[in-house]
Design a protein around this motif. Structure first.
Motif, PDB file in Angstrom:
ATOM      1  N   GLY A 103     -12.068 -71.893  12.787  1.00 44.89           N
ATOM      2  CA  GLY A 103     -11.820 -70.946  11.698  1.00 44.89           C
ATOM      3  C   GLY A 103     -11.562 -69.540  12.206  1.00 44.89           C
ATOM      4  N   VAL A 104     -12.324 -69.122  13.211  1.00 48.25           N
ATOM      5  CA  VAL A 104     -12.109 -67.800  13.806  1.00 48.25           C
ATOM      6  C   VAL A 104     -10.735 -67.737  14.455  1.00 48.25           C
ATOM      7  CG1 VAL A 104     -12.888 -66.249  15.655  1.00 48.25           C
ATOM      8  CG2 VAL A 104     -14.546 -67.256  14.098  1.00 48.25           C
ATOM      9  N   ALA A 105     -10.334 -68.803  15.128  1.00 45.82           N
ATOM     10  CA  ALA A 105      -9.008 -68.847  15.745  1.00 45.82           C
ATOM     11  C   ALA A 105      -7.921 -68.728  14.684  1.00 45.82           C
ATOM     12  CB  ALA A 105      -8.831 -70.142  16.541  1.00 45.82           C
ATOM     13  N   TRP A 106      -8.088 -69.437  13.569  1.00 40.30           N
ATOM     14  CA  TRP A 106      -7.115 -69.370  12.492  1.00 40.30           C
ATOM     15  C   TRP A 106      -7.062 -67.970  11.892  1.00 40.30           C
ATOM     16  CZ3 TRP A 106      -7.671 -68.607   7.162  1.00 40.30           C
ATOM     17  CH2 TRP A 106      -6.525 -68.844   6.415  1.00 40.30           C
ATOM     18  N   LEU A 107      -8.225 -67.351  11.673  1.00 41.57           N
ATOM     19  CA  LEU A 107      -8.257 -65.990  11.133  1.00 41.57           C
ATOM     20  C   LEU A 107      -7.579 -64.991  12.072  1.00 41.57           C
ATOM     21  CD1 LEU A 107     -11.807 -65.701   9.527  1.00 41.57           C
ATOM     22  CD2 LEU A 107      -9.609 -65.588   8.373  1.00 41.57           C
ATOM     23  N   LEU A 108      -7.812 -65.132  13.375  1.00 36.10           N
ATOM     24  CA  LEU A 108      -7.150 -64.246  14.333  1.00 36.10           C
ATOM     25  C   LEU A 108      -5.630 -64.388  14.259  1.00 36.10           C
ATOM     26  CD1 LEU A 108      -9.385 -64.503  17.521  1.00 36.10           C
ATOM     27  CD2 LEU A 108      -8.860 -62.434  16.237  1.00 36.10           C
ATOM     28  N   LEU A 109      -5.147 -65.613  14.181  1.00 27.29           N
ATOM     29  CA  LEU A 109      -3.698 -65.822  14.087  1.00 27.29           C
ATOM     30  C   LEU A 109      -3.119 -65.207  12.814  1.00 27.29           C
ATOM     31  CD1 LEU A 109      -3.071 -69.459  15.315  1.00 27.29           C
ATOM     32  CD2 LEU A 109      -2.048 -67.384  16.178  1.00 27.29           C
ATOM     33  N   VAL A 110      -3.758 -65.473  11.687  1.00 34.08           N
ATOM     34  CA  VAL A 110      -3.259 -64.970  10.416  1.00 34.08           C
ATOM     35  C   VAL A 110      -3.302 -63.445  10.389  1.00 34.08           C
ATOM     36  CG1 VAL A 110      -3.752 -64.884   7.939  1.00 34.08           C
ATOM     37  CG2 VAL A 110      -3.782 -67.054   9.135  1.00 34.08           C
ATOM     38  N   THR A 111      -4.377 -62.856  10.879  1.00 33.67           N
ATOM     39  CA  THR A 111      -4.498 -61.404  10.892  1.00 33.67           C
ATOM     40  C   THR A 111      -3.464 -60.775  11.812  1.00 33.67           C
ATOM     41  OG1 THR A 111      -6.866 -61.618  10.468  1.00 33.67           O
ATOM     42  CG2 THR A 111      -6.092 -59.489  11.279  1.00 33.67           C
ATOM     43  N   ALA A 112      -3.280 -61.330  12.998  1.00 29.05           N
ATOM     44  CA  ALA A 112      -2.300 -60.780  13.938  1.00 29.05           C
ATOM     45  C   ALA A 112      -0.894 -60.860  13.361  1.00 29.05           C
ATOM     46  CB  ALA A 112      -2.365 -61.517  15.273  1.00 29.05           C
ATOM     47  N   ARG A 113      -0.556 -61.962  12.725  1.00 28.13           N
ATOM     48  CA  ARG A 113       0.780 -62.094  12.131  1.00 28.13           C
ATOM     49  C   ARG A 113       0.958 -61.140  10.958  1.00 28.13           C
ATOM     50  NH1 ARG A 113       2.265 -68.519  12.305  1.00 28.13           N
ATOM     51  NH2 ARG A 113       2.231 -68.688  14.560  1.00 28.13           N
ATOM     52  N   GLY A 114      -0.074 -60.990  10.144  1.00 28.31           N
ATOM     53  CA  GLY A 114       0.015 -60.067   9.015  1.00 28.31           C
ATOM     54  C   GLY A 114       0.207 -58.630   9.458  1.00 28.31           C
ATOM     55  N   VAL A 115      -0.545 -58.205  10.468  1.00 31.37           N
ATOM     56  CA  VAL A 115      -0.400 -56.844  10.985  1.00 31.37           C
ATOM     57  C   VAL A 115       0.983 -56.658  11.587  1.00 31.37           C
ATOM     58  CG1 VAL A 115      -1.226 -55.250  12.756  1.00 31.37           C
ATOM     59  CG2 VAL A 115      -2.856 -56.477  11.333  1.00 31.37           C
ATOM     60  N   GLU A 116       1.464 -57.661  12.301  1.00 33.80           N
ATOM     61  CA  GLU A 116       2.789 -57.565  12.913  1.00 33.80           C
ATOM     62  C   GLU A 116       3.879 -57.446  11.846  1.00 33.80           C
ATOM     63  OE1 GLU A 116       5.151 -59.769  16.519  1.00 33.80           O
ATOM     64  OE2 GLU A 116       3.735 -60.928  15.334  1.00 33.80           O
ATOM     65  N   ARG A 117       3.764 -58.209  10.775  1.00 36.20           N
ATOM     66  CA  ARG A 117       4.756 -58.125   9.695  1.00 36.20           C
ATOM     67  C   ARG A 117       4.709 -56.772   9.006  1.00 36.20           C
ATOM     68  NH1 ARG A 117       3.766 -64.120   7.423  1.00 36.20           N
ATOM     69  NH2 ARG A 117       5.117 -65.183   8.904  1.00 36.20           N
ATOM     70  N   ARG A 118       3.518 -56.224   8.809  1.00 33.66           N
ATOM     71  CA  ARG A 118       3.409 -54.910   8.178  1.00 33.66           C
ATOM     72  C   ARG A 118       4.025 -53.841   9.055  1.00 33.66           C
ATOM     73  NH1 ARG A 118      -1.993 -53.165   5.504  1.00 33.66           N
ATOM     74  NH2 ARG A 118      -0.525 -51.698   4.630  1.00 33.66           N
ATOM     75  N   ARG A 119       3.800 -53.921  10.366  1.00 37.46           N
ATOM     76  CA  ARG A 119       4.389 -52.936  11.278  1.00 37.46           C
ATOM     77  C   ARG A 119       5.899 -53.050  11.285  1.00 37.46           C
ATOM     78  NH1 ARG A 119       0.607 -52.598  16.660  1.00 37.46           N
ATOM     79  NH2 ARG A 119      -1.165 -51.650  15.627  1.00 37.46           N
ATOM     80  N   ASN A 120       6.440 -54.258  11.291  1.00 34.34           N
ATOM     81  CA  ASN A 120       7.888 -54.437  11.270  1.00 34.34           C
ATOM     82  C   ASN A 120       8.467 -53.945   9.951  1.00 34.34           C
ATOM     83  OD1 ASN A 120       7.902 -55.511  13.821  1.00 34.34           O
ATOM     84  ND2 ASN A 120       7.900 -57.634  13.135  1.00 34.34           N
ATOM     85  N   GLY A 121       7.742 -54.123   8.862  1.00 34.65           N
ATOM     86  CA  GLY A 121       8.205 -53.627   7.566  1.00 34.65           C
ATOM     87  C   GLY A 121       8.260 -52.117   7.518  1.00 34.65           C
TER      88      GLY A 121
END
Length: 147
Positions: A69-87
């Motif tokens: 679960g922690v691994a999944w949360l890290l992936l989702v959080t990293a992708r979300g932050v990356e998408r926000r920065r690209n936006g």
């Protein structure tokens, strides 16, 4: 026994690579690497090889699910932050327009009157007008030669 050792070694190596990546100030990549590195460790801890009876009553197995679960949360959080920065970069993070020297006309303005200058259009109408002019030249040449 051998599978658990290999999976644990792969996880340790992945976490080491994630630490080096974080040291280089690439935190999103480090979080993604750490998430992928925790997956084999979580699978070992859940007892994926001996799934039948041990999983339901083993605290280590439930801890493994927590690690997954922690691994999944890290992936989702990293992708979300990356998408926000690209936006943000796409929305307003571009270079500022060049500054105009005082007294100089703004781009697209006539230097003498300050009125907006006409810009040639590049649409289909402009292409059609140019094509008509080209044909008139050709017609004149053909008439000159009697064709």
């Amino acid at each position: 026994m051998l599978a658990e050792t290999i999976f644990s070694a792969v996880s340790a190596a992945g976490l080491g690579i994630a630490a080096i990546t974080a040291y280089r100030k690439k935190f999103l990549s480090a979080a993604r690497i750490a998430a992928y590195a925790l997956v084999p460790l979580g699978l070992v801890m859940t007892g994926a090889v001996e799934w039948a009876f041990d999983t339901a009553f083993s605290p280590v197995a439930w801890a493994g699910f927590g690690v997954l679960g922690v691994a999944w949360l890290l992936l989702v959080t990293a992708r979300g932050v990356e998408r926000r920065r690209n936006g943000r970069k796409a929305a307003g993070g571009g270079a500022e327009p060049p500054a105009v020297a005082p007294g100089a006309p703004a781009p697209g303005r006539d230097a003498i009157s300050g009125n907006a200058t006409a810009r040639p259009s590049s649409g289909p109408a402009a292409r059609g007008a140019d094509a008509g002019e080209d044909f008139s030249d050709i017609e004149a040449i053909l008439k000159k030669h009697g064709i």
